[in-house]
Design an enzyme around this catalytic site. Structure first.
Site: not given
Length: 511
Positions: A50, A116, A232, A278, A337, A372, A377
């Site tokens: 991403g 996102e 994920h 997510r 993930h 998150r 990250s």
């Protein structure tokens, strides 16, 4: 006899973006980087698709980015840590650009930024659509290779941390091709990555199994919130290990999640549908698959013929599996993930053990909380990696004699495979008391036979905290405790001895 050398500088274990950012920032102090694999291989940073979330657009600012991060974290983010991340983020992206990271740019020179899930603005800077991690790592590795103050030793795996009689970290016991050596240093920085390789379905490199957490826990460092593992939602379900990833940016571009009949289903689970957080999307996909309706990411209308140019990594992964995403929906499933918990640190990477620092995914800085926010990250790795490098370079003083250390044993391949299956089943997207209790009993039985293998120790940390957290918050979902406990609280685990089990105190700090 084990070789012993003393290094008067900063010793860094791990060579992802966080570790290499720390190495560059520690200049002019000498730095020694120990990497288990050749630079650019074996770390999750290079696999990130991403990009980096950062407030650069005219309609955005760090305050908005911080608000989105706090909302995603479900009450467990440290507000000061989030403020540092979002405020220092723009400078981090510009610094990487100066090193040669080729972020996508607009004709006028501005950064291309995509939307996102759970972001209120399009703020994800990317490279070639879905190649940010690999491109950033190439630029940073080139800078590290050219830095006079940095020495890199590849093929070194750390098997234990060294401590002195006062409990201070004093370096590592490492294995290089079967030959063991002790490296003493005044500052040791763990940058060992996440723990996805402990799960049967993961998007991480298989060797990333949370060994840094186990190493730190064995010398008494505090571990925070290890139960929070992000799954994920859209790993590509083609039977590969690790599973290739279909970046969240596809949903930002308009791709839809559909069932076998081609019917969209996310609106039934969340008003933001495909752009829900997510954890919500991962659980929804799990429900659809368990009900036999299947789950597919349909990007035919949203991306279609532009797939090879706009999302080359996803396109290549699909085509390698005999699937053409331009004309076929992509089968997807949740996969381990990212690990939000880790070795507890302050804002400069210091752990509860003097002389030991932690950065990147193995650390718990307080930025991510219970879930998150997408593409935070890589940003955390760059921002907090730099801060830890600056702090670690100030560590000085004569090194005291370390205590004897014993290398942690490895697990046989079949036992590791069994552990991975059990972690996916019992400490996965949805958990309950029976599954977690059985998992812990199995881990303890294996530890009694095998000894304190690093993979068992880290898995025990995750399972213990997950069993004791009797609520559903963020990425941690208990089917037997679906509600929330207020006020939010952090998990904190510390070893009783250099082994498992661990003493657990789940209410040390209110968020």
């Amino acid at each position: 006899m084990t070789d012993r050398v003393t290094f008067d500088g900063v010793l860094i274990v791990g060579a992802g973006l966080a570790g290499l950012s720390a190495a560059l920032a520690a200049a002019p102090r000498r730095v020694l980087v120990l990497a288990a694999a050749p630079l650019g291989e074996g770390c999750s940073s290079g696999w990130a698709q991403g990009g980096m979330a950062v407030a650069l657009a005219d309609d955005d600012d760090p305050t908005l980015h911080a608000a989105d991060t706090l909302a995603a974290g479900a009450g467990l983010c440290d507000r000061v840590a989030v403020d540092v991340l979002t405020r220092e983020g723009p400078a981090a992206v510009l610094a990487l650009t100066a090193l040669g990271a080729p972020f996508d740019r607009r004709p006028g020179g501005g950064f291309v930024q995509s939307l996102e899930a759970a972001h209120s603005r399009a703020r994800v800077t990317r490279v070639g659509g879905d190649g940010a991690g690999a491109a950033i790592m190439r630029a940073v590795i080139a800078a590290v290779r050219g830095a006079d103050h940095i020495e890199v030793r590849e093929g070194w795996r750390v098997r234990a941390l060294l401590t002195d009689g006062r409990g201070h970290a004093r370096g590592v016991l490492a294995d290089h091709g079967g030959r063991f050596g002790e490296i003493l240093a005044p500052a040791t920085v763990l940058a060992t990555g996440g723990l996805g390789g402990l799960y049967a379905v993961t998007t991480n490199p298989a060797a990333v199994r949370g060994e840094g957490l186990a190493l730190a826990a064995a010398i008494g460092a505090r571990i925070a919130d290890p139960e929070f593992v992000q799954f994920h939602p859209t790993a590509i379900d083609v039977g590969a290990d690790p599973a290739p990833l279909a970046t969240e940016a596809l949903r930002g571009e308009g791709a839809r999640l559909v069932d076998t009949a081609g019917e969209p289903f996310m609106a039934r689970y969340h008003p933001s549908a495909e752009l829900a957080p997510r954890d919500v999307v991962a659980r929804a996909i799990g429900v659809e698959r368990a009900a036999g309706r299947g789950a597919f990411l349909d990007a035919r209308a949203a991306v279609g013929a532009a797939f090879p140019a706009h999302f080359p990594a996803v396109f290549a992964a699909c085509m390698a599996a005999g699937l053409d995403p331009r004309s076929q929906p992509i089968p997807v499933l949740p996969a381990a993930h990212y690990h939000m918990g880790g070795i507890a640190t302050d804002l400069d990477g210091r752990t509860s053990t003097p002389g030991l620092f932690a950065v990147g995914e193995c650390a718990s800085t307080g930025v991510h909380g219970a879930n998150r926010l997408a593409s935070n990250s890589l940003l955390e790795a760059a921002v907090y990696g730099r801060r830890a490098g600056v702090a670690a370079r100030e560590a000085t003083g004569a090194l005291s004699q370390p205590l004897p250390a014993i290398a942690a044993p490895d697990l046989p391949a079949q036992v590791l495979a069994d552990l991975r299956r059990r972690m996916s089943r019992d400490a996965g997207v949805v958990r309950d008391r029976a599954g977690l209790g059985g998992l812990i009993a199995w881990i303890d039985a294996q530890a009694a036979i095998r000894g304190p293998a690093l993979a068992l120790t880290t898995a025990r940390l995750v399972a213990s905290a997950a069993l004791d957290r009797r609520e559903s918050r963020g990425a941690h979902c208990r089917s037997d405790f679906p509600g929330l406990i207020e006020p939010p609280f952090h998990s904190s685990l510390q070893a009783v001895r250099a082994s498992i089990p661990f003493a657990t105190d789940l209410r040390v700090a209110a968020a």
